[in-house]
Design a protein around this motif. Structure first.
Motif, short mmCIF file in Angstrom:
data_model
loop_
_atom_site.label_atom_id
_atom_site.label_comp_id
_atom_site.label_asym_id
_atom_site.label_seq_id
_atom_site.Cartn_x
_atom_site.Cartn_y
_atom_site.Cartn_z
N LEU A 155 0.79 -1.06 -18.43
CA LEU A 155 1.54 -0.01 -18.10
C LEU A 155 2.17 -0.32 -16.70
CD1 LEU A 155 -0.52 3.24 -19.09
CD2 LEU A 155 1.53 2.21 -20.27
N GLY A 162 5.23 -2.21 -16.78
CA GLY A 162 6.36 -1.31 -17.19
C GLY A 162 6.72 -1.22 -18.42
N LEU A 163 5.63 -1.35 -19.36
CA LEU A 163 5.66 -1.30 -20.39
C LEU A 163 5.44 0.24 -21.06
CD1 LEU A 163 3.97 -4.18 -22.23
CD2 LEU A 163 6.09 -4.27 -21.45
N THR A 164 6.14 0.68 -22.09
CA THR A 164 5.70 2.12 -22.38
C THR A 164 4.34 2.14 -23.15
OG1 THR A 164 6.67 1.77 -24.63
CG2 THR A 164 8.37 2.47 -22.98
#
Lengths: 244, 249
Positions: free
Chosen positions: A150, A153-155
């Motif tokens: 997270l 920057g990942l969903t």
């Protein structure tokens, strides 16, 4: 030594010549083998089809059960009940219930082919096992990995797809393969519906000739698939230990 | 005067009955580095995790470039893409190579093409002294190398601010220097950062401001020299005296 002793005990027993004739007759083997091999292809095809369904359905159920979204609560409950039910009932019973029960309902559009119904029963039973294997794998990936994904920057979905699942699946490959060895054998259970697969054909052969050699022939065919799978499993497990 | 890059006002957070952050106010201007010091459990890590929206705050507001980021209507993913976070225990992705760790965010979050992301990732690893280690997995790297990969991963998206959570605490003493060297380098480039740290000499050298946390409150905040050499608050004095006795300063 032990094996040698046992072999000596068996081969010198008074009953051995009779056993040799009824279980290990070369003649009976030759006549029954082609039919059994034909039937075994059906086993292999069913196994492959069920395996693909189980790999996907098991993962979907595991994802539902590990999800923490409040909106999914009813589905999560349903998934838990499903796992409890289908793991708790003997597979042979499920095959019976699906194979004889569903056609009896006479529902329009529902398949009545016993092969399809048997595959359906096996898929549901094994997906419940495999879902629990996946679930254990997902739980074994530390929360810190999700945090890092997270923070990168990942969903949440990408974190699952690219960070958590690859690690989880890597860890559960040995138990997954173990379940597939079981499945490969349990395909023989569909014989209770009269499906002409290897075990059923061997059984009919042996009952008509009073010679059990066809059963040995069928056993050898199962071994020809499960033993290589076991070696692959050993290989993966050994490699996992090196990496860990 | 433009808005601070990060502004924290009246932030509180409890875990169950235990208050961890108890009304934190803090602002970090562009190109500034703020060092958070304080005993374990004083709330340093929690504060950083709250800023990166990994932990939900109970009350107060956090602003990034003047926009509130702690409102429920704000997409946390979009906020995290503007921040970089480095964890105490590295938290590299063990199934990926060093380079894959660094480019994952660029490829999946920022939708940069693989060749371009790869090139930038290689440059960054080289700059952090990891040339030749691009294809190594984390378990083939030393702790210091892993943490430098983690710094590259956090910095790859050119974040507005870097949040460093005790990045040297899990390292063998001889590996601390190489990691601090990278942080120093980033500070010289003007990267805005908040550094939770136990390394007082490093805080003195790199930080523009040192904030001392005690039981979830910022008790004292000033230039490093003032806080570390002439602390005004009894809690700060006691903390520094304990560090001195433990030989950590």
């Amino acid at each position: 030594m032990v094996i040698g002793g046992l072999a000596a005990l068996i081969f010198t027993s008074t009953g051995w010549p009779d056993v040799k004739e009824t279980f290990f007759s070369a003649q009976a083997f030759r006549t029954s083998f082609p039919d059994i091999l034909d039937g075994f292809w059906l086993d292999v095809k069913m196994f492959l089809a069920v395996e693909v369904i189980v790999l996907i359905l098991g993962l979907v159920i595991a994802l539902i059960r590990t999800s923490r979204l409040p909106a999914l609560f009813p589905i999560r409950l349903l998934a838990a009940v499903y796992c409890d039910l289908f793991r708790g009932v003997p597979v042979i019973l499920l095959v019976y219930l699906f194979g004889f029960g569903i056609p009896a309902l006479q529902l329009a559009g529902v398949p009545t082919d016993p092969i399809i119904l048997a595959c359906f029963a096996l898929s549901l039973a094994y997906s419940a096992y495999v879902a629990e294997v996946y679930r254990a794998g997902i739980a074994s990936v530390h929360q810190a990995q999700t945090d890092a994904a997270l923070a990168t920057g990942l969903t949440p979905l990408q974190a699952l797809r690219f960070v958590v699942l690859p690690q989880a699946i890597r860890r559960v490959r040995p138990p997954l393969l173990n379940d597939f060895i079981s499945l490969q054998k349990d395909v023989a259970l569909v014989s209770v519906l009269g499906i002409q697969e290897a075990f059923r054909i061997a059984q009919i052969d042996s009952q008509s000739t009073f010679n059990y050699t066809p059963l040995i022939a069928a056993a050898l065919l199962y071994l020809a698939v499960t033993i290589p799978m076991a070696r692959v499993l050993d290989h993966i497990t050994a490699r996992g230990e090196v990496n860990a | 005067m433009s808005a601070p890059v990060l502004e924290i006002t009246g932030v509180t957070k409890s875990f169950g009955d235990r208050p961890v952050l108890d009304g934190i106010d803090l602002a970090v201007d562009e190109h500034q580095a703020v060092a958070l010091i304080g005993a374990s459990g004083s709330g340093k890590s929690t504060l950083l995790r709250c800023i990166d929206l990994l932990v939900e705050i109970d009350d107060g507001d956090i602003f990034l470039d003047g926009e509130v980021i702690t409102d429920p209507s704000v997409d946390p993913v979009a906020v995290r893409r503007r921040l970089g976070f480095v964890f105490q225990a590295f938290n590299l992705f063990p199934h990926m190579t060093a380079l894959e760790n660094v480019v994952l965010g660029a490829v999946r979050a920022q939708k940069v093409g693989r060749p371009e992301a790869g090139e930038r990732g290689r440059d960054l690893l080289q700059r952090f002294g990891l040339a030749g280690r691009e294809d190594d997995r984390p378990d083939q790297l030393s702790g210091g190398q892993q943490q430098r990969v983690a710094l590259a991963r956090a910095f790859a998206g050119r974040p507005r601010a870097l949040l460093l959570d005790e990045v040297t605490s899990a390292l063998d003493p001889e590996l601390v220097g190489e990691v601090l060297e990278v942080v120093r380098d980033l500070k010289q480039e003007g990267v805005t950062m908040i550094i939770a740290t136990h390394e007082m000499s490093f805080a003195r050298e790199v930080a523009d401001t040192v904030a001392f946390l005690d039981q979830g409150r910022i008790v004292e905040r000033d230039t490093p020299d003032r806080v570390l050499d002439d602390p005004q608050q009894p809690e700060t004095r006691q903390f520094l005296r304990r560090l001195l006795e433990a030989g950590r300063v």
